[in-house]
Scaffold this motif. Structure first.
Motif, PDB file in Angstrom:
ATOM      1  N   ALA A   1     -30.823  -8.545 -12.800  1.00 30.55           N
ATOM      2  CA  ALA A   1     -31.463  -8.023 -13.694  1.00 30.55           C
ATOM      3  C   ALA A   1     -31.419  -8.820 -15.144  1.00 30.55           C
ATOM      4  O   ALA A   1     -32.438  -8.949 -15.687  1.00 30.55           O
ATOM      5  N   LYS A   2     -30.025  -9.090 -15.407  1.00 30.47           N
ATOM      6  CA  LYS A   2     -29.823  -9.760 -16.673  1.00 30.47           C
ATOM      7  C   LYS A   2     -30.507 -11.193 -16.757  1.00 30.47           C
ATOM      8  O   LYS A   2     -30.904 -11.606 -17.602  1.00 30.47           O
ATOM      9  N   GLN A   3     -30.174 -11.839 -15.438  1.00 28.44           N
ATOM     10  CA  GLN A   3     -30.888 -13.357 -15.498  1.00 28.44           C
ATOM     11  C   GLN A   3     -32.340 -13.035 -15.564  1.00 28.44           C
ATOM     12  O   GLN A   3     -33.079 -13.996 -16.089  1.00 28.44           O
ATOM     13  N   VAL A   4     -33.007 -12.240 -14.886  1.00 28.75           N
ATOM     14  CA  VAL A   4     -34.426 -12.141 -14.909  1.00 28.75           C
ATOM     15  C   VAL A   4     -34.944 -11.810 -16.403  1.00 28.75           C
ATOM     16  O   VAL A   4     -35.772 -12.368 -17.055  1.00 28.75           O
ATOM     17  N   ASP A   5     -34.252 -10.779 -16.936  1.00 25.25           N
ATOM     18  CA  ASP A   5     -34.623 -10.633 -18.599  1.00 25.25           C
ATOM     19  C   ASP A   5     -34.482 -11.785 -19.417  1.00 25.25           C
ATOM     20  O   ASP A   5     -35.119 -12.170 -20.261  1.00 25.25           O
ATOM     21  N   ALA A   6     -33.247 -12.697 -19.040  1.00 23.02           N
ATOM     22  CA  ALA A   6     -33.091 -13.927 -19.685  1.00 23.02           C
ATOM     23  C   ALA A   6     -34.283 -14.858 -19.630  1.00 23.02           C
ATOM     24  O   ALA A   6     -34.787 -15.619 -20.438  1.00 23.02           O
TER      25      ALA A   6
ATOM     26  N   ARG B   1     -37.379 -14.259 -18.438  1.00 24.91           N
ATOM     27  CA  ARG B   1     -38.614 -13.696 -19.269  1.00 24.91           C
ATOM     28  C   ARG B   1     -38.525 -13.806 -20.674  1.00 24.91           C
ATOM     29  O   ARG B   1     -39.588 -14.171 -21.203  1.00 24.91           O
ATOM     30  N   ASN B   2     -37.431 -13.721 -21.387  1.00 26.81           N
ATOM     31  CA  ASN B   2     -37.294 -14.022 -22.939  1.00 26.81           C
ATOM     32  C   ASN B   2     -37.723 -15.387 -23.199  1.00 26.81           C
ATOM     33  O   ASN B   2     -38.179 -15.804 -24.364  1.00 26.81           O
TER      34      ASN B   2
END
Length: 88
Positions: free
Chosen positions: A61-66, A68-69
């Motif tokens: 989830a942290k990689q997906v958020d990064a 997206r940002n």
């Protein structure tokens, strides 16, 4: 050259090929029996071996958020001027 004695399988199966089948392929392709094997192995390797190294699995989830940002800075800003639907 003396006639070779048939040894081993007498029928073709999923993972077995008779000497007669190899000879027939060699005659059909006008190559040696050894060349038939050399021609078959790359095709077998392409079917069985993976085309690329396996990845590390799904993203966290942290990689997906990064991602997206990071992508947000490249996306267009402002109001859409027009839109179309591919399927209506």
């Amino acid at each position: 050259m003396p006639e070779l004695i048939e040894v081993g399988r007498t029928q073709d199966a999923t993972f077995d090929v008779t000497r007669g089948a190899v000879k027939a392929l060699a005659r059909e392709l006008d190559v040696s029996e050894t060349q038939v094997v050399h021609m078959a192995l790359p095709k077998f390797a392409a079917d069985v071996l993976p085309a690329y190294e396996p990845d590390d699995g799904p993203l966290t989830a942290k990689q997906v958020d990064a991602l997206r940002n990071d992508a947000a800075q490249y996306l267009p800003k402002g109001k859409a001027l027009a839109s179309e639907a591919l399927f209506s």
